[in-house]
Design an enzyme around this catalytic site. Structure first.
Site, PDB file in Angstrom:
ATOM      1  N   HIS A 141     -16.450  32.606  -1.419  1.00 50.02           N
ATOM      2  CA  HIS A 141     -16.224  33.985  -0.977  1.00 50.02           C
ATOM      3  C   HIS A 141     -16.795  34.209   0.424  1.00 50.02           C
ATOM      4  O   HIS A 141     -16.120  34.757   1.295  1.00 50.02           O
ATOM      5  CB  HIS A 141     -16.860  34.960  -1.970  1.00 50.02           C
ATOM      6  CG  HIS A 141     -16.826  36.389  -1.511  1.00 50.02           C
ATOM      7  ND1 HIS A 141     -15.656  37.116  -1.415  1.00 50.02           N
ATOM      8  CD2 HIS A 141     -17.818  37.220  -1.102  1.00 50.02           C
ATOM      9  CE1 HIS A 141     -15.929  38.334  -0.966  1.00 50.02           C
ATOM     10  NE2 HIS A 141     -17.231  38.436  -0.770  1.00 50.02           N
ATOM     11  N   THR A 357     -19.158  38.626  -5.072  1.00 50.07           N
ATOM     12  CA  THR A 357     -17.809  38.232  -5.487  1.00 50.07           C
ATOM     13  C   THR A 357     -17.765  36.746  -5.827  1.00 50.07           C
ATOM     14  O   THR A 357     -18.254  35.917  -5.063  1.00 50.07           O
ATOM     15  CB  THR A 357     -16.821  38.520  -4.345  1.00 50.07           C
ATOM     16  OG1 THR A 357     -16.968  39.879  -3.970  1.00 50.07           O
ATOM     17  CG2 THR A 357     -15.396  38.248  -4.771  1.00 50.07           C
TER      18      THR A 357
HETATM   19 CA    CA Z   1     -20.247  42.701  -3.751  1.00 45.21          CA
END
Ligand code: CA
Length: 423
Positions: A141, A357
């Site tokens: 991410h 994430t």
């Molecule tokens: Ca976040």
């Protein structure tokens, strides 16, 4: 020592549908309401077991719990504050009571009243969250975001492989699954505009994350080592860190996210204990360069938890847009908590720490629309034929997650949030 409640051979006298997230080996804790105040419950199959009733008839009397009122509270804070030795003993007791062949509860007059169909209940926030921190611990991410917004040649900033980067988030706007959100307003500056504009975000996004909850507090000035970190961690929920990308891109320099993130974060209602996830430990990615001594870990500190995100446009079926796994995290929960407290920052019972994430290596494993649609340049096609670069009004975003071995599925239930038009 093996945890008895995790024994894969256990069966319950409560019917558990195939592929249920809540077999007898899971027994996650949550707060439910049948119309009145919230009470402490445990999920089993399609039912919730009301722990306040079990306490009332003495089924926890020999477990050395100083005050049984913890089961009548409308948050889990007091219960998890009993400490892991006690909460684990409660989970083991519930496992015994629900086992096939044990008549203590199945033959008791409170059985009907204590076992409630989940569809007749509303789930509430499981904990009162004091402080909330959001990490940024998926290398995939961080690399994707760095590639899109900065420099593909130097996607990760120099600190990223040396410490688990994070920011302090907003606890007051953490909401439970089922609570809708309104598209937030904010300030942004479109690339072609000379001046910033104000209005509803045009780039509303989800972030697929997990979060752990601490069950033990520390004094200011105290650090938690990576070796001790798990003594402080009660369990996990799934976490949707709602994000407004256009607001974020304009506001985040130099101090990080603010209004782009603090309008809402959604969590799943059942707290799956670290105990229940023990069988799913797995080694995380090799860390290169080596980390400083205070961040070193030994053993398996990641967890093999399959995660999915789906978008359900209004009045139609859902489309799965992401399949990823919690095992991809570069920084483990032990390292996150050790880093968080190494300067003496104190923590409290009920604090929440989101992972950041969770993106995997394939394009289908990206944990946000920002990455899945690559900043809106590659819209996704939904089952109803419509396109999505970001989240539209009327969409329901649905997360699901589970760990599985030998046909035993330790799941988190659904995390569903509907997006309503801006107010
Ligand atoms: Ca976040």
């Amino acid at each position: 020592m093996a945890i008895q409640a995790n024994d894969v051979t256990l069966k319950s006298w409560v019917e558990v549908p195939a592929h249920s997230d809540f077999p007898i080996q899971n027994l996650p804790f949550g707060i439910f309401s049948d119309g009145g105040d919230g009470r402490v419950g445990v999920a089993i199959g399609d039912h919730v077991l009301d722990l306040s009733l079990l306490a009332e008839v003495g089924m926890f009397d020999d477990l050395d719990i100083p005050d049984l009122s913890v089961f009548y509270e409308s948050t889990l804070n007091a219960f998890i504050g009993l400490g892991k030795a006690t909460t684990s003993s409660v989970r083991n007791r519930i496992s015994q009571l629900l086992q096939h062949g044990n008549a203590t509860l199945s033959g008791h007059e409170i059985r009907q009243q204590a076992l409630i169909d989940r569809k007749d209940l509303k789930m509430l926030m499981p904990v009162k969250v004091g402080d909330y921190t959001d990490f940024y611990s998926s290398k995939e991410h961080a690399t994707n975001v760095g590639t899109m917004f900065r420099d593909p040649e130097n996607a990760l900033l120099p600190n990223w492989t040396h410490l688990p980067v994070a920011y302090h988030g907003r606890a007051s706007s953490i909401i439970v699954s089922g609570v809708p959100i309104h598209r937030p307003h904010g300030q942004s500056k479109p690339p072609e505009a000379e001046q910033p504009v104000f209005g509803p975000t045009r780039r509303l996004d989800f972030e697929l994350e997990m979060a752990f909850i601490t069950g033990k507090s520390t004094e200011l000035g105290t650090a938690i080592s990576t070796a001790d970190a798990e003594d402080y961690i009660f369990g996990f929920v799934m976490f949707n860190d709602w994000s407004a990308r256009d607001i974020q891109a304009w506001e985040y320099v130099p101090l990080g996210p603010f209004l782009a993130k603090n309008f809402a974060s959604s969590i799943s209602p059942w707290v799956v204990t670290l105990d229940a996830l023990e069988p799913f430990r797995i080694a995380g990615p090799v860390q290169d360069p080596p980390v400083l001594p205070y961040l070193q870990i030994s053993g398996k500190r990641n967890f093999d938890i399959h995660l999915e995100a789906a978008i359900q446009p209004e009045n139609t079926t859902a489309t799965t847009v992401c399949r990823t796994n919690f095992r991809h995290m570069y920084w483990s929960i032990n390292q996150q908590l050790a880093h968080h407290t190494v300067n003496g920052c104190n923590i409290n019972i009920g604090d929440m720490y989101a992972s950041g994430t969770i993106s995997g290596s394939g394009e289908e494993a990206y944990g946000s629309m920002l990455e899945l649609s690559w900043k809106g340049t590659k819209p996704l096609t939904m089952a109803d034929g419509s396109d999505r670069s970001f989240i539209e009004d009327g969409d329901v975003v649905i997360f699901s997650g589970y760990a599985q071995h030998e046909n035993i599925r330790i799941g988190f239930g659904d995390l569903k949030t509907k997006v309503l038009p801006a107010l």
